[in-house]
Design a protein around this motif. Sequence first.
Motif, short mmCIF file in Angstrom:
data_model
loop_
_atom_site.label_atom_id
_atom_site.label_comp_id
_atom_site.label_asym_id
_atom_site.label_seq_id
_atom_site.Cartn_x
_atom_site.Cartn_y
_atom_site.Cartn_z
N PHE A 125 0.71 -1.28 0.05
CA PHE A 125 -0.08 0.06 0.04
C PHE A 125 0.92 1.16 0.07
O PHE A 125 0.41 2.15 -0.73
CB PHE A 125 -0.94 -0.03 1.35
N LYS A 126 1.96 1.27 0.66
CA LYS A 126 2.88 2.32 0.83
C LYS A 126 3.34 2.64 -0.54
O LYS A 126 3.42 3.89 -0.99
CB LYS A 126 3.76 2.16 1.65
N HIS B 94 0.83 7.17 -6.70
CA HIS B 94 -0.37 8.21 -6.98
C HIS B 94 -0.91 9.34 -6.13
O HIS B 94 -1.74 10.04 -6.55
CB HIS B 94 -1.64 7.11 -6.91
N GLU B 95 -0.07 9.53 -4.80
CA GLU B 95 -0.43 10.63 -4.14
C GLU B 95 -0.52 12.01 -4.61
O GLU B 95 -1.47 12.80 -4.63
CB GLU B 95 0.59 10.64 -2.78
N LYS B 96 0.66 12.24 -5.57
CA LYS B 96 0.50 13.56 -5.98
C LYS B 96 -0.44 13.68 -7.06
O LYS B 96 -0.81 14.90 -7.05
CB LYS B 96 2.13 13.83 -6.45
N GLN B 97 -0.59 12.80 -7.74
CA GLN B 97 -1.63 12.77 -8.87
C GLN B 97 -3.07 13.03 -8.34
O GLN B 97 -3.86 13.95 -8.83
CB GLN B 97 -1.68 11.68 -9.75
N VAL B 98 -3.41 12.54 -7.33
CA VAL B 98 -4.78 12.45 -6.55
C VAL B 98 -4.92 13.75 -6.08
O VAL B 98 -5.99 14.72 -6.46
CB VAL B 98 -4.71 11.33 -5.63
N TYR B 99 -3.66 14.37 -5.54
CA TYR B 99 -3.74 15.76 -4.85
C TYR B 99 -4.03 16.71 -5.77
O TYR B 99 -4.76 17.51 -5.72
CB TYR B 99 -2.45 15.98 -4.12
N ARG B 100 -3.14 16.61 -6.94
CA ARG B 100 -3.51 17.44 -7.87
C ARG B 100 -4.84 17.65 -8.71
O ARG B 100 -5.40 18.85 -8.79
CB ARG B 100 -2.47 17.57 -9.16
N LEU C 123 -8.40 15.94 2.02
CA LEU C 123 -9.09 14.84 0.93
C LEU C 123 -8.25 13.89 0.48
O LEU C 123 -8.63 12.80 0.27
CB LEU C 123 -9.91 15.59 -0.01
N THR C 124 -7.05 14.26 0.08
CA THR C 124 -6.15 13.10 -0.35
C THR C 124 -5.76 11.92 0.78
O THR C 124 -5.89 10.91 0.44
CB THR C 124 -4.81 13.96 -1.05
N GLN C 125 -5.62 12.64 1.91
CA GLN C 125 -5.27 11.63 2.98
C GLN C 125 -6.59 10.75 3.38
O GLN C 125 -6.58 9.55 3.55
CB GLN C 125 -5.13 12.51 4.28
N GLU C 126 -7.87 11.34 3.22
CA GLU C 126 -9.05 10.70 3.64
C GLU C 126 -9.26 9.57 2.48
O GLU C 126 -9.63 8.52 2.76
CB GLU C 126 -10.22 11.71 3.56
N ILE C 127 -8.91 9.79 1.11
CA ILE C 127 -9.33 9.01 0.12
C ILE C 127 -8.42 7.75 0.41
O ILE C 127 -8.77 6.49 0.39
CB ILE C 127 -8.90 9.47 -1.25
N PHE C 128 -7.20 7.93 0.62
CA PHE C 128 -6.09 7.00 0.75
C PHE C 128 -6.24 6.02 2.11
O PHE C 128 -6.12 4.86 2.10
CB PHE C 128 -4.64 7.31 0.73
N TYR C 129 -6.72 6.84 2.99
CA TYR C 129 -6.98 6.18 4.30
C TYR C 129 -8.53 5.11 3.91
O TYR C 129 -8.28 3.99 4.36
CB TYR C 129 -7.44 7.26 5.42
N ARG C 130 -9.45 5.49 3.42
CA ARG C 130 -10.67 4.83 3.13
C ARG C 130 -10.14 3.56 2.27
O ARG C 130 -10.62 2.41 2.41
CB ARG C 130 -11.77 5.63 2.53
#
Length: 54
Positions: free
Chosen positions: A3-4, A10-16, A31-38
Amino acid sequence: MEFKEIYNLHEKQVYRYLLTLCRDEHLAEELTQEIFYRAYLQIKNFQGKCNNKD
């Protein structure tokens, strides 16, 4: 793939993408953190299948 690794890829792309939608850096970050947490919570249910009928 761990997962890491998925997060790092993908984190930067989702954030942008979220930043373009909300135009608020702080909110896009949250929101980025919430999406990856879920996603992390549900990864055990992922089967890698697609219902796309195209």
